[in-house]
Write an enzyme that holds these catalytic residues in place. Structure first.
Site, PDB file in Angstrom:
ATOM      1  N   ARG A   1       7.111   0.750   8.438  1.00  0.00           N
ATOM      2  CA  ARG A   1       7.240   1.654   9.585  1.00  0.00           C
ATOM      3  C   ARG A   1       7.835   0.922  10.786  1.00  0.00           C
ATOM      4  O   ARG A   1       7.959   1.508  11.866  1.00  0.00           O
ATOM      5  CB  ARG A   1       5.857   2.222   9.952  1.00  0.00           C
ATOM      6  CG  ARG A   1       5.276   3.129   8.865  1.00  0.00           C
ATOM      7  CD  ARG A   1       3.828   3.497   9.149  1.00  0.00           C
ATOM      8  NE  ARG A   1       3.295   4.373   8.117  1.00  0.00           N
ATOM      9  CZ  ARG A   1       1.987   4.598   7.913  1.00  0.00           C
ATOM     10  NH1 ARG A   1       1.093   3.988   8.679  1.00  0.00           N
ATOM     11  NH2 ARG A   1       1.590   5.392   6.950  1.00  0.00           N
TER      12      ARG A   1
ATOM     13  N   ARG B   1       8.086 -33.806   9.399  1.00  0.00           N
ATOM     14  CA  ARG B   1       7.008 -33.521  10.351  1.00  0.00           C
ATOM     15  C   ARG B   1       6.349 -32.172  10.079  1.00  0.00           C
ATOM     16  O   ARG B   1       5.169 -31.964  10.410  1.00  0.00           O
ATOM     17  CB  ARG B   1       7.531 -33.584  11.787  1.00  0.00           C
ATOM     18  CG  ARG B   1       8.536 -32.493  12.139  1.00  0.00           C
ATOM     19  CD  ARG B   1       9.188 -32.751  13.481  1.00  0.00           C
ATOM     20  NE  ARG B   1      10.083 -31.692  13.870  1.00  0.00           N
ATOM     21  CZ  ARG B   1      11.319 -31.535  13.373  1.00  0.00           C
ATOM     22  NH1 ARG B   1      11.787 -32.374  12.448  1.00  0.00           N
ATOM     23  NH2 ARG B   1      12.082 -30.544  13.791  1.00  0.00           N
ATOM     24  N   HIS B   2       7.096 -31.271   9.475  1.00  0.00           N
ATOM     25  CA  HIS B   2       6.533 -29.954   9.187  1.00  0.00           C
ATOM     26  C   HIS B   2       5.483 -30.042   8.081  1.00  0.00           C
ATOM     27  O   HIS B   2       4.547 -29.242   8.061  1.00  0.00           O
ATOM     28  CB  HIS B   2       7.647 -28.982   8.806  1.00  0.00           C
ATOM     29  CG  HIS B   2       8.716 -28.907   9.849  1.00  0.00           C
ATOM     30  ND1 HIS B   2       8.469 -28.456  11.129  1.00  0.00           N
ATOM     31  CD2 HIS B   2      10.025 -29.280   9.821  1.00  0.00           C
ATOM     32  CE1 HIS B   2       9.583 -28.538  11.844  1.00  0.00           C
ATOM     33  NE2 HIS B   2      10.537 -29.040  11.072  1.00  0.00           N
TER      34      HIS B   2
ATOM     35  N   ASP C   1       0.871  -1.175   0.000  1.00  0.00           N
ATOM     36  CA  ASP C   1       0.000   0.000   0.000  1.00  0.00           C
ATOM     37  C   ASP C   1       0.910   1.229   0.000  1.00  0.00           C
ATOM     38  O   ASP C   1       2.137   1.113  -0.190  1.00  0.00           O
ATOM     39  CB  ASP C   1      -0.999  -0.042   1.177  1.00  0.00           C
ATOM     40  CG  ASP C   1      -0.322   0.145   2.542  1.00  0.00           C
ATOM     41  OD1 ASP C   1       0.928   0.235   2.607  1.00  0.00           O
ATOM     42  OD2 ASP C   1      -1.044   0.186   3.554  1.00  0.00           O
ATOM     43  N   HIS C   2       0.335   2.394   0.205  1.00  0.00           N
ATOM     44  CA  HIS C   2       1.112   3.642   0.185  1.00  0.00           C
ATOM     45  C   HIS C   2       2.192   3.651   1.269  1.00  0.00           C
ATOM     46  O   HIS C   2       3.304   4.106   1.033  1.00  0.00           O
ATOM     47  CB  HIS C   2       0.168   4.837   0.368  1.00  0.00           C
ATOM     48  CG  HIS C   2      -0.647   4.745   1.622  1.00  0.00           C
ATOM     49  ND1 HIS C   2      -1.657   3.808   1.777  1.00  0.00           N
ATOM     50  CD2 HIS C   2      -0.588   5.429   2.795  1.00  0.00           C
ATOM     51  CE1 HIS C   2      -2.186   3.932   2.981  1.00  0.00           C
ATOM     52  NE2 HIS C   2      -1.551   4.902   3.635  1.00  0.00           N
TER      53      HIS C   2
ATOM     54  N   CYS D   1       3.294  -3.140   3.993  1.00  0.00           N
ATOM     55  CA  CYS D   1       2.387  -2.048   4.388  1.00  0.00           C
ATOM     56  C   CYS D   1       3.062  -1.332   5.550  1.00  0.00           C
ATOM     57  O   CYS D   1       4.272  -1.498   5.745  1.00  0.00           O
ATOM     58  CB  CYS D   1       0.979  -2.554   4.693  1.00  0.00           C
ATOM     59  SG  CYS D   1       0.778  -3.549   6.181  1.00  0.00           S
ATOM     60  N   GLY D   2       2.321  -0.548   6.315  1.00  0.00           N
ATOM     61  CA  GLY D   2       2.958   0.204   7.396  1.00  0.00           C
ATOM     62  C   GLY D   2       3.557  -0.708   8.446  1.00  0.00           C
ATOM     63  O   GLY D   2       4.717  -0.580   8.838  1.00  0.00           O
ATOM     64  N   THR D   3       2.757  -1.656   8.901  1.00  0.00           N
ATOM     65  CA  THR D   3       3.204  -2.590   9.940  1.00  0.00           C
ATOM     66  C   THR D   3       3.508  -3.988   9.394  1.00  0.00           C
ATOM     67  O   THR D   3       4.118  -4.800  10.097  1.00  0.00           O
ATOM     68  CB  THR D   3       2.096  -2.770  10.989  1.00  0.00           C
ATOM     69  OG1 THR D   3       0.908  -3.220  10.298  1.00  0.00           O
ATOM     70  CG2 THR D   3       1.781  -1.470  11.708  1.00  0.00           C
ATOM     71  N   GLY D   4       2.995  -4.283   8.229  1.00  0.00           N
ATOM     72  CA  GLY D   4       3.038  -5.661   7.694  1.00  0.00           C
ATOM     73  C   GLY D   4       1.838  -6.472   8.164  1.00  0.00           C
ATOM     74  O   GLY D   4       1.570  -7.554   7.637  1.00  0.00           O
ATOM     75  N   VAL D   5       1.147  -5.942   9.153  1.00  0.00           N
ATOM     76  CA  VAL D   5       0.070  -6.719   9.780  1.00  0.00           C
ATOM     77  C   VAL D   5      -1.160  -6.814   8.881  1.00  0.00           C
ATOM     78  O   VAL D   5      -1.637  -7.906   8.561  1.00  0.00           O
ATOM     79  CB  VAL D   5      -0.309  -6.108  11.153  1.00  0.00           C
ATOM     80  CG1 VAL D   5      -1.527  -6.794  11.729  1.00  0.00           C
ATOM     81  CG2 VAL D   5       0.864  -6.239  12.121  1.00  0.00           C
ATOM     82  N   GLY D   6      -1.671  -5.670   8.457  1.00  0.00           N
ATOM     83  CA  GLY D   6      -2.906  -5.690   7.667  1.00  0.00           C
ATOM     84  C   GLY D   6      -2.740  -6.466   6.377  1.00  0.00           C
ATOM     85  O   GLY D   6      -3.581  -7.305   6.014  1.00  0.00           O
TER      86      GLY D   6
ATOM     87  N   HIS E   1       9.983 -24.287   8.162  1.00  0.00           N
ATOM     88  CA  HIS E   1       9.018 -25.073   8.942  1.00  0.00           C
ATOM     89  C   HIS E   1       7.566 -24.881   8.500  1.00  0.00           C
ATOM     90  O   HIS E   1       6.738 -25.758   8.740  1.00  0.00           O
ATOM     91  CB  HIS E   1       9.116 -24.728  10.426  1.00  0.00           C
ATOM     92  CG  HIS E   1      10.334 -25.324  11.080  1.00  0.00           C
ATOM     93  ND1 HIS E   1      10.504 -25.365  12.447  1.00  0.00           N
ATOM     94  CD2 HIS E   1      11.439 -25.909  10.546  1.00  0.00           C
ATOM     95  CE1 HIS E   1      11.668 -25.950  12.727  1.00  0.00           C
ATOM     96  NE2 HIS E   1      12.263 -26.278  11.595  1.00  0.00           N
TER      97      HIS E   1
ATOM     98  N   ARG F   1       2.251 -30.754   9.694  1.00  0.00           N
ATOM     99  CA  ARG F   1       1.691 -29.573  10.368  1.00  0.00           C
ATOM    100  C   ARG F   1       1.131 -28.562   9.365  1.00  0.00           C
ATOM    101  O   ARG F   1       0.071 -27.960   9.594  1.00  0.00           O
ATOM    102  CB  ARG F   1       2.764 -28.942  11.254  1.00  0.00           C
ATOM    103  CG  ARG F   1       3.121 -29.875  12.412  1.00  0.00           C
ATOM    104  CD  ARG F   1       4.417 -29.559  13.081  1.00  0.00           C
ATOM    105  NE  ARG F   1       4.744 -30.588  14.056  1.00  0.00           N
ATOM    106  CZ  ARG F   1       5.936 -30.734  14.619  1.00  0.00           C
ATOM    107  NH1 ARG F   1       6.924 -29.912  14.308  1.00  0.00           N
ATOM    108  NH2 ARG F   1       6.141 -31.705  15.485  1.00  0.00           N
TER     109      ARG F   1
HETATM  110  C1  RB5 Z   1      -1.895   2.593   6.631  1.00  0.00           C
HETATM  111  O1  RB5 Z   1      -1.924   3.773   7.348  1.00  0.00           O
HETATM  112  C2  RB5 Z   1      -1.651   1.419   7.575  1.00  0.00           C
HETATM  113  O2  RB5 Z   1      -2.761   1.227   8.388  1.00  0.00           O
HETATM  114  C3  RB5 Z   1      -1.335   0.174   6.788  1.00  0.00           C
HETATM  115  O3  RB5 Z   1      -0.233   0.397   5.966  1.00  0.00           O
HETATM  116  C4  RB5 Z   1      -0.976  -1.025   7.608  1.00  0.00           C
HETATM  117  O4  RB5 Z   1      -0.002  -0.743   8.540  1.00  0.00           O
HETATM  118  C5  RB5 Z   1      -2.112  -1.771   8.183  1.00  0.00           C
HETATM  119  O5  RB5 Z   1      -1.950  -2.839   8.791  1.00  0.00           O
END
Ligand code: RB5
Length: 150
Positions: free
Chosen positions: A108, A131-132, A7-8, A64-69, A97, A135
């Site tokens: 970020r 084994r992996h 994303d941005h 993305c910003g955190t990689g999480v979303g 694994h 899983r």
């Molecule tokens: C965008 O501001 C931010 O929310 C996105 O890049 C990401 O970090 C979401 O998980």
């Protein structure tokens, strides 16, 4: 061929990763975004992960910003096993694994140099099977809605 997307917020790190891959002669296809304008990471996760599942690309690298979303979105694509990593060890073990076929990074969270180390670890490691494989098979059974209890 690698699928790359962001994303941005992930765009600056994605550009650095692309430069790095070019220097190493590793082919990739960029599934966007190519703009700093605010956008929705799930769209780009889905594009890149669809390319992996269609066989057009072997693996995806997502920022993305955190990689999480973007990793959560990626893991909703059937067949994708995406690891969100802030360290090279987890990236390598995700391959060894968990047979991860996608890597997510937070622009970020990690700096450029650490981000590139994480990418190199992910690309340099191979699934160990054994084994992996059992899983990973269980993970895929959950995806198919099967119970692991019976
Ligand atoms: C965008 O501001 C931010 O929310 C996105 O890049 C990401 O970090 C979401 O998980």
């Amino acid at each position: 061929m690698l699928a790359i997307a962001s994303d941005h917020a992930g765009l600056p790190l994605k550009r650095e990763i692309e430069k790095h891959l070019e220097e190493k002669g590793i082919a990739f296809k960029d599934y966007g975004t190519d703009s700093a304008a605010s956008c929705d990471y799930a769209v780009f996760a889905q594009r890149a992960c669809n390319a992996v599942m269609s066989g057009e690309c072997e693996r995806a690298i997502l920022c993305c910003g955190t990689g999480v979303g973007i990793s959560i979105a990626a893991n909703k694509v059937r067949g994708i096993r995406c690891v969100c990593c802030s360290d090279p060890y987890s990236a390598a073990m995700g391959r060894r694994h968990n047979d991860a076929n996608a890597l997510a990074l937070g622009a970020r969270v990690v700096g450029t140099e650490l981000g590139l180390m994480i990418v190199d670890s992910f690309l340099g490691a191979s699934f160990e099977g054994d084994r992996h494989a059992r899983r990973v098979g269980q993970i895929m059974a959950i995806e198919r809605g099967e119970s692991l209890e019976g």
